[in-house]
Design an enzyme around this catalytic site. Structure first.
Site, PDB file in Angstrom:
ATOM      1  N   ARG A 180      -8.982  13.534   3.171  1.00 13.42           N
ATOM      2  CA  ARG A 180      -8.921  12.077   2.557  1.00 13.42           C
ATOM      3  C   ARG A 180      -7.469  11.738   2.143  1.00 13.42           C
ATOM      4  O   ARG A 180      -6.854  12.627   1.579  1.00 13.42           O
ATOM      5  CB  ARG A 180      -9.621  12.007   1.370  1.00 13.42           C
ATOM      6  N   VAL A 181      -6.777  10.755   2.536  1.00  8.23           N
ATOM      7  CA  VAL A 181      -5.556  10.183   1.995  1.00  8.23           C
ATOM      8  C   VAL A 181      -5.819   8.686   1.631  1.00  8.23           C
ATOM      9  O   VAL A 181      -6.604   8.103   1.738  1.00  8.23           O
ATOM     10  CB  VAL A 181      -4.382  10.019   3.079  1.00  8.23           C
ATOM     11  N   SER A 182      -5.106   8.312   0.363  1.00 10.84           N
ATOM     12  CA  SER A 182      -5.561   7.043  -0.181  1.00 10.84           C
ATOM     13  C   SER A 182      -5.111   5.842   0.577  1.00 10.84           C
ATOM     14  O   SER A 182      -5.649   4.857  -0.014  1.00 10.84           O
ATOM     15  CB  SER A 182      -4.565   7.179  -1.569  1.00 10.84           C
ATOM     16  N   SER A 183      -4.275   5.856   1.497  1.00  5.69           N
ATOM     17  CA  SER A 183      -3.997   4.660   2.020  1.00  5.69           C
ATOM     18  C   SER A 183      -3.630   4.841   3.759  1.00  5.69           C
ATOM     19  O   SER A 183      -3.339   6.013   4.049  1.00  5.69           O
ATOM     20  CB  SER A 183      -2.683   3.920   1.498  1.00  5.69           C
ATOM     21  N   GLN A 236      -0.404   6.614   4.506  1.00 10.21           N
ATOM     22  CA  GLN A 236      -0.115   8.139   4.169  1.00 10.21           C
ATOM     23  C   GLN A 236      -0.815   9.093   5.431  1.00 10.21           C
ATOM     24  O   GLN A 236      -1.611   8.426   6.081  1.00 10.21           O
ATOM     25  CB  GLN A 236      -1.051   8.438   2.716  1.00 10.21           C
TER      26      GLN A 236
END
Length: 200
Positions: free
Chosen positions: A10-13, A16
């Site tokens: 998972r990345v926040s945006s 990324q």
């Protein structure tokens, strides 16, 4: 059927890059096609890829590998809940940044490892939650400072064009298409629908 191994990243945006996490998961032995990726915040667990993985893919006996504990969530209570969920479902969690979760121990020693892992997860969960709180505080401070400088947030208001009524009448009577209306009104498609929603 053999027990399977899956990975979650998972990345926040969308800006990324998840390559570092994917590389670590593949190096551990997770097949590339078994890696699920989400590009959204870790503020909670309501993420499409993660929920699909939980509800539709993983079953008892499978293993889920993640790079870091906060890939599950940045909320400590959520982390605990998710780990309990997987334990109840018979899914083993391996966290690459917590080496004690990676080793298979004899059953008589498992209580020791469970205790160690519980302590590590408590500490790391608190750190993840604290990081999220710091980010939120910085955002609030930035917004407050910007407002003091009279910087506006959100989408600018769309001015109603002078020829709006006549153009809309032409659209509704099918004399012109919406694309032709946009050209006559000199506004974007999104502005057109926002105005139409607010005015009609």
């Amino acid at each position: 059927m053999d027990n399977r191994i899956y990975g979650y990243a998972r990345v926040s945006s969308r800006e990324q890059n998840e390559d570092r996490q994917i590389e670590a998961l593949k190096n551990f032995g997770v097949p590339n096609e078994n890696i699920i990726v989400d590009k959204c915040s870790g503020k909670d667990t309501e993420r499409d890829g993660y929920q699909y993985l939980k509800r539709q893919i993983l079953r008892s006996g499978d293993t889920l590998v993640i790079k870091e504990l906060d890939r599950l969530s940045r909320n400590k209570n959520d982390i605990k809940h998710e780990l309990e969920y997987f334990k109840d479902k018979g899914v083993r969690i391996k966290i690459l940044d917590i080496p004690t979760t990676l080793t298979d121990f004899p059953s008589e020693q498992m209580w020791v490892m469970n205790m160690i892992n519980a302590i590590l997860i408590e500490v790391l969960g608190s750190i993840a939650e604290n990081e999220r709180n710091k980010i939120r505080n910085r955002q609030r401070e930035g917004i407050t400072a910007a407002k003091k400088k009279n910087i506006k947030f959100g989408r600018p208001k769309v001015t109603v064009p002078d020829n709006w009524v006549s153009v809309i009448n032409d659209v509704e009577s099918r004399k012109i298409t919406i694309s032709q209306a946009l050209s006559k009104l000199n506004i974007s498609r999104s502005s057109y629908y926002r105005l139409k929603q607010n005015i009609h």
